[in-house]
Motif scaffolding. Structure first.
Motif, PDB file in Angstrom:
ATOM      1  N   LEU A 121       0.809  -1.228   0.000  1.00  7.66           N
ATOM      2  CA  LEU A 121       0.000   0.000   0.000  1.00  7.66           C
ATOM      3  C   LEU A 121       0.842   1.277   0.000  1.00  7.66           C
ATOM      4  N   LYS A 122       2.137   1.120   0.080  1.00  7.49           N
ATOM      5  CA  LYS A 122       3.024   2.303   0.131  1.00  7.49           C
ATOM      6  C   LYS A 122       2.701   3.347  -0.944  1.00  7.49           C
ATOM      7  N   PHE A 158       1.806  -2.317 -19.795  1.00  7.59           N
ATOM      8  CA  PHE A 158       0.719  -2.408 -18.822  1.00  7.59           C
ATOM      9  C   PHE A 158       0.387  -1.035 -18.223  1.00  7.59           C
ATOM     10  N   ALA A 159       1.440  -0.340 -17.776  1.00  2.50           N
ATOM     11  CA  ALA A 159       1.222   0.940 -17.097  1.00  2.50           C
ATOM     12  C   ALA A 159       0.583   1.958 -18.043  1.00  2.50           C
ATOM     13  N   GLU A 160       1.012   1.923 -19.292  1.00  2.00           N
ATOM     14  CA  GLU A 160       0.472   2.862 -20.273  1.00  2.00           C
ATOM     15  C   GLU A 160      -1.016   2.588 -20.524  1.00  2.00           C
ATOM     16  N   HIS A 161      -1.324   1.294 -20.640  1.00  2.25           N
ATOM     17  CA  HIS A 161      -2.719   0.879 -20.855  1.00  2.25           C
ATOM     18  C   HIS A 161      -3.582   1.291 -19.663  1.00  2.25           C
ATOM     19  N   PHE A 162      -3.062   1.029 -18.466  1.00  2.00           N
ATOM     20  CA  PHE A 162      -3.794   1.366 -17.244  1.00  2.00           C
ATOM     21  C   PHE A 162      -4.081   2.870 -17.207  1.00  2.00           C
ATOM     22  N   LYS A 163      -3.058   3.629 -17.558  1.00  2.00           N
ATOM     23  CA  LYS A 163      -3.202   5.086 -17.497  1.00  2.00           C
ATOM     24  C   LYS A 163      -4.260   5.560 -18.501  1.00  2.00           C
ATOM     25  N   LEU A 164      -4.208   4.993 -19.684  1.00  2.00           N
ATOM     26  CA  LEU A 164      -5.171   5.400 -20.706  1.00  2.00           C
ATOM     27  C   LEU A 164      -6.605   5.110 -20.258  1.00  2.00           C
ATOM     28  N   MET A 165      -6.791   3.898 -19.761  1.00  2.00           N
ATOM     29  CA  MET A 165      -8.148   3.513 -19.357  1.00  2.00           C
ATOM     30  C   MET A 165      -8.634   4.386 -18.198  1.00  2.00           C
ATOM     31  N   THR A 166      -7.756   4.609 -17.220  1.00  2.00           N
ATOM     32  CA  THR A 166      -8.184   5.393 -16.064  1.00  2.00           C
ATOM     33  C   THR A 166      -8.327   6.876 -16.426  1.00  2.00           C
ATOM     34  N   ASP A 167      -7.528   7.349 -17.380  1.00  2.00           N
ATOM     35  CA  ASP A 167      -7.712   8.734 -17.832  1.00  2.00           C
ATOM     36  C   ASP A 167      -9.116   8.895 -18.414  1.00  2.00           C
ATOM     37  N   MET A 168      -9.535   7.892 -19.157  1.00  2.00           N
ATOM     38  CA  MET A 168     -10.880   7.998 -19.743  1.00  2.00           C
ATOM     39  C   MET A 168     -11.962   7.820 -18.686  1.00  2.00           C
ATOM     40  N   TYR A 221       2.997  -3.110  -7.877  1.00  2.00           N
ATOM     41  CA  TYR A 221       2.981  -2.491  -9.213  1.00  2.00           C
ATOM     42  C   TYR A 221       1.550  -2.068  -9.572  1.00  2.00           C
ATOM     43  N   HIS A 222       0.592  -2.943  -9.305  1.00  2.00           N
ATOM     44  CA  HIS A 222      -0.816  -2.589  -9.551  1.00  2.00           C
ATOM     45  C   HIS A 222      -1.207  -1.350  -8.739  1.00  2.00           C
ATOM     46  N   LEU A 223      -0.819  -1.366  -7.460  1.00  2.00           N
ATOM     47  CA  LEU A 223      -1.187  -0.254  -6.579  1.00  2.00           C
ATOM     48  C   LEU A 223      -0.563   1.065  -7.040  1.00  2.00           C
ATOM     49  N   ARG A 224       0.630   0.964  -7.617  1.00  2.00           N
ATOM     50  CA  ARG A 224       1.312   2.175  -8.084  1.00  2.00           C
ATOM     51  C   ARG A 224       0.482   2.835  -9.194  1.00  2.00           C
ATOM     52  N   GLN A 225      -0.040   2.008 -10.076  1.00  2.00           N
ATOM     53  CA  GLN A 225      -0.855   2.557 -11.172  1.00  2.00           C
ATOM     54  C   GLN A 225      -2.137   3.165 -10.594  1.00  2.00           C
ATOM     55  N   PHE A 226      -2.715   2.425  -9.649  1.00  2.00           N
ATOM     56  CA  PHE A 226      -3.970   2.893  -9.056  1.00  2.00           C
ATOM     57  C   PHE A 226      -3.757   4.223  -8.326  1.00  2.00           C
ATOM     58  N   ALA A 227      -2.646   4.312  -7.595  1.00  2.00           N
ATOM     59  CA  ALA A 227      -2.362   5.536  -6.828  1.00  2.00           C
ATOM     60  C   ALA A 227      -2.231   6.734  -7.763  1.00  2.00           C
ATOM     61  N   ALA A 228      -1.603   6.507  -8.919  1.00  2.00           N
ATOM     62  CA  ALA A 228      -1.428   7.613  -9.874  1.00  2.00           C
ATOM     63  C   ALA A 228      -2.799   8.104 -10.346  1.00  2.00           C
ATOM     64  N   TRP A 229      -3.705   7.178 -10.566  1.00  2.00           N
ATOM     65  CA  TRP A 229      -5.053   7.565 -11.001  1.00  2.00           C
ATOM     66  C   TRP A 229      -5.778   8.356  -9.896  1.00  2.00           C
ATOM     67  N   ILE A 230      -5.683   7.833  -8.690  1.00  2.00           N
ATOM     68  CA  ILE A 230      -6.388   8.490  -7.584  1.00  2.00           C
ATOM     69  C   ILE A 230      -5.820   9.900  -7.372  1.00  2.00           C
ATOM     70  N   ALA A 231      -4.501  10.031  -7.521  1.00  2.00           N
ATOM     71  CA  ALA A 231      -3.891  11.361  -7.373  1.00  2.00           C
ATOM     72  C   ALA A 231      -4.454  12.311  -8.427  1.00  2.00           C
ATOM     73  N   LYS A 232      -4.638  11.803  -9.613  1.00  2.00           N
ATOM     74  CA  LYS A 232      -5.188  12.641 -10.677  1.00  2.00           C
ATOM     75  C   LYS A 232      -6.628  13.051 -10.348  1.00  2.00           C
ATOM     76  N   MET A 233      -7.398  12.087  -9.890  1.00  2.00           N
ATOM     77  CA  MET A 233      -8.802  12.385  -9.522  1.00  2.00           C
ATOM     78  C   MET A 233      -8.840  13.454  -8.428  1.00  2.00           C
ATOM     79  N   LYS A 234      -7.867  13.389  -7.566  1.00  2.00           N
ATOM     80  CA  LYS A 234      -7.820  14.358  -6.458  1.00  2.00           C
ATOM     81  C   LYS A 234      -7.435  15.749  -6.965  1.00  2.00           C
ATOM     82  N   SER A 235      -6.669  15.784  -8.047  1.00  2.00           N
ATOM     83  CA  SER A 235      -6.174  17.078  -8.531  1.00  2.00           C
ATOM     84  C   SER A 235      -7.251  17.863  -9.295  1.00  2.00           C
ATOM     85  N   ILE A 236      -8.348  17.204  -9.614  1.00  2.00           N
ATOM     86  CA  ILE A 236      -9.385  17.889 -10.397  1.00  2.00           C
ATOM     87  C   ILE A 236     -10.416  18.517  -9.468  1.00  2.00           C
TER      88      ILE A 236
END
Lengths: 446, 312
Positions: free
Chosen positions: A73-74, A277-287, A344-359
């Motif tokens: 969870l780090k 994987f990370a690129e795909h994750f980012k694209l999907m979560t960006d959408m 690794y999964h959590l890292r991608q998820f955290a990046a998405w959540i950070a983005k959601m928080k920034s909006i």
């Protein structure tokens, strides 16, 4: 002069074959009503990871206010004030219950349905998933009642786990007892679904668009200009950021398509799926972000990879299949590899959540108005345990509850009790769901 | 072509008690004995008092009987939850505070389960009419079970018998009325006189339990009352009747389990044999069997790689 006129929430920027929904703007709140402050809608999403999690790296050794987080969870540490960790939630219907082997099939099929699926590869039967109960009611107010997304190509028929149909391991959402909703994997397909006008582009039109490398934003320039002239500076900035994010998504999809054409023309993937994987994750979560931001939907399920997957993670130097690794038989080297995949999964998820928080949205952030559950249908993948399921909620459900806590319930507490509480927050009131025995109090006003 | 018959799995027993009488403790030891002989399975253990020590004791007893399980079977062993009633803890029961309790993994109430949920969940794992419920204490937990959505239907389908002790029901007469009125299947009630007429001999501890250096049940027995004494056996009679209803240990009249004087010796012998049974190493549990699926995936990967090579 104070007026009661406002920009309709359902305003679209339209152009040839294009309909771009707008984010929540101040101009959508009538001046008179501004004092009453219309609240943004509450949205929910489920992000599902397969094969369980190394729970020693997930569960903190304390309850209450979140402090230092365990290894897996780090990546969530900078966001710990925005997440709630729940302990001891159980899916009894994922257990064998006389049906023998097949925990992967059962745990995925029962995850959102709370129903033990029929063990079969032909006449599949599970239950209506709770996201679809919500979508049936809340979805009337949005362009898409729900979105079902994923990242791994997976078949829908055949035997995927000891006599359980692949329909069980490869879908999260179920429209009816017999109709799963297969996830959309291809970012291009999702993009066109989100921003198309409901009509699929003809191959010729797409070729023309590709040839001239035109952005969908080019088609809505007139509408954008007209709208901008009616907006205040804050809304103009918000709109600009939003349209830039769409352009960025487009650019990423185009890059993936170009890369795929160069890197591996024979790969078994739709054209627009990034190899990384990370690129795909980012694209999907960006959408997903844009879909929530512009209120295109309020319900999303995201099956990161399918249950029981043997996907490899060469990106992080793990060439072994995910699933075989999870049957580690307590061997430290294998446990370490699974831990790295989980992190690794959590890292991608955290990046998405950070983005959601920034909006920014309303008085807070987009994340504040969401309940994004990250979880799995198994806890210990080695022993196939269906209790103490790893469950993390990001967001505040419309500033309704206070995150930053770890709450551990008593053993055997049904996961469906959380779903009842979430349905309440989404404005859908149901007395009983799956094997629920009541409502979790975690989402009560803090 | 004939196929070998699949043996019917042993009956699953839900054991619900207040864990405040010594016969509750011996009855639970007997159930572990039955489990070792593969004549019954412990489906769930739940306690109708909010006493964490009672839950810890039940867990410690389970650990004691699991001690013979080693190797791969131990790796896949999983500690089932103990059901514990909600509420403000009352006075403790000294017999439960034995040294072995320290081995329990239960540290706080979150390590226990809501009894009604636990019983409901565990019954779902049994074949129809292949479970029985032994109620040794107040009916509080069972009344809550009956109040759960769809639970009556589940109980009707799965449970072949509810065997209660008359003496235990005194603890919550209102719940007893609810259970008597609403239980959707056969009920048998162990008469008060049965427990007193069939005492478990205290002298058996030194003789029949000599193999164990530290046995939680024996330790509890010695603390329960000043030794020597013989213990009444209400809960034990209920367990014996629930697991072996066809053995004619007791007379049954109008739903009451009554003493059959001719069976007295047999019954006491059964009590001793079962309670003093040694822990049994169980067959190694097969690890989750997904190897087939992994092999399929590996083959698919190989095929794809070959295809790719050919194209290149």
């Amino acid at each position: 002069m104070i007026t009661n006129k406002a920009l309709p929430r359902r305003t679209f920027l339209r152009g040839m074959g294009t309909a771009v929904a707008l984010p929540f703007l101040d101009a959508m709140t009538p001046a008179i009503a501004a004092t009453r402050r219309a609240s943004p809608p509450v949205r929910m999403a489920f992000v599902y990871v397969p094969n369980g999690i190394i729970m020693d790296g997930w569960n903190p050794d304390y309850e209450g206010t979140l402090a230092a987080l365990p290894r897996i969870l780090k990546p969530m540490e900078p966001l710990r004030q925005d997440i709630t960790l729940l302990g001891n939630l159980t899916h009894n219907t994922g257990r064998a219950l006389l049906d023998g082997a097949g925990d992967h099939g059962r745990c995925c099929a029962s995850y959102l349905t709370g129903v033990q699926p029929r063990k079969t590869v032909i006449d599949i039967k599970s239950g209506v998933s709770f996201d679809q109960i919500v979508a049936n009611q809340v979805g009337k107010q949005t362009r898409f009642p729900s979105l079902e997304l994923g990242m791994e190509d997976a078949r829908q028929a055949g035997d995927c786990d000891s006599g359980y149909s692949c329909a069980y391991t490869n879908n999260l959402a179920w429209k009816s007892e017999t109709q799963p909703l297969p996830p959309v994997l291809d970012p291009r397909a999702l993009f066109e679904r989100l921003f198309g006008n409901g009509m699929a582009l003809t191959p010729e039109a797409r070729a023309r668009q590709n040839l001239y490398r035109r952005s969908i934003l080019d088609y809505v320039t007139d509408d954008t200009r007209k709208l901008e002239s009616d907006l205040g500076p804050t809304d103009r900035r918000k709109l600009d950021e939003y349209l830039s994010s769409i352009r960025e998504i487009e650019r990423q999809i185009q890059k993936a398509e170009t890369d795929n054409a160069q890197i591996d023309p024979h790969m078994e993937k739709p054209y627009g799926i990034p190899a990384d994987f990370a690129e795909h994750f980012k694209l999907m979560t960006d959408m997903m972000t844009v879909a929530f931001q512009s209120d295109l939907t309020r319900v999303i399920t995201f099956l990161v990879t399918h249950e029981g997957t043997s996907r490899t993670y060469r990106e992080i130097d793990i060439p072994d299949g995910h699933h075989p690794l999870t049957h580690h038989r307590n061997q430290p080297d294998l446990i370490e590899k699974v831990t790295q995949i989980n992190t690794y999964h959590l890292r991608q998820f955290a990046a998405w959540i950070a983005k959601m928080k920034s909006i920014r949205e309303g008085d807070g952030s987009l994340l504040d108005n969401c309940m994004i559950v990250y979880g799995a249908g198994l806890s210990d993948g080695n022993r196939h345990l269906h209790e103490d399921l790893p469950t993390l909620i990001a967001g505040r459900g419309g500033n309704h509850f206070k995150p930053g806590r770890r709450i551990v319930y008593r053993r055997e507490t049904p996961m469906c009790n959380l779903y009842l509480a979430m349905m309440d927050r989404m404005g859908v009131h149901v007395e009983h769901f799956g094997d629920s025995t009541g409502r979790l109090d975690v989402l009560d006003l803090a | 072509m004939q196929f070998p018959a699949i043996a019917k799995p042993p009956v699953g027993i839900v054991f619900d008690s207040a864990m405040d009488r010594i016969d509750d403790v011996i009855a639970l030891a007997m159930l572990h004995g039955f489990e070792g002989k593969e004549q019954a399975r412990i489906a769930a253990v739940s306690i109708s008092r909010p006493d964490l020590e009672a839950a810890r004791f039940c867990d410690a007893l389970r650990i004691f009987y699991s001690s013979a399980i080693t190797g791969p079977a131990a790796m896949f062993m999983h500690a089932p939850a103990v059901g514990l009633a909600d509420g403000k803890p009352g006075g403790g029961v000294p017999m439960l505070d034995v040294a072995e309790t320290n081995k329990s993994a239960i540290k706080s109430v979150i390590d226990t389960a809501d009894p009604a949920t636990l019983i409901r969940n565990s019954l779902m794992a049994y074949h129809d009419q292949n479970a029985a419920v032994v109620l040794s204490g107040p009916a509080t937990n069972l009344a809550k079970l009956l109040d759960m959505y769809d639970a009556k239907e589940l109980v009707k389908r799965k449970v072949r018998l509810l065997c209660m002790t008359e003496i235990g029901l005194d603890g919550d007469p209102a719940a007893a009325r609810v259970v008597r009125a609403g239980w959707p299947g056969p009920i048998a009630t162990v008469d008060r006189q049965v427990g007193e007429s069939l005492p478990f001999p205290g002298a058996s501890l030194d003789k029949d339990f000599a193999w164990a250096t530290a046995h939680p049940m024996v330790d509890a027995y010695r603390v329960y009352r000043p030794m020597p004494y013989d213990a009444p056996s209400w809960a034990m009679a209920a367990v014996l009747y629930a697991v072996r209803p066809k053995e004619k240990y007791f007379q049954l009249s109008d739903g009451k389990v009554l003493l059959d004087p001719a069976q007295k010796e047999n019954i006491i012998r059964a009590y001793i044999d079962l309670a003093s049974a040694k822990p049994v190493p169980r067959k190694p549990r097969k690890p989750p069997d997904d190897k087939k699926d992994d092999k399929k995936a590996e083959k698919k990967d190989e095929k794809n790689a070959e295809k790719k090579d050919q194209k290149q």
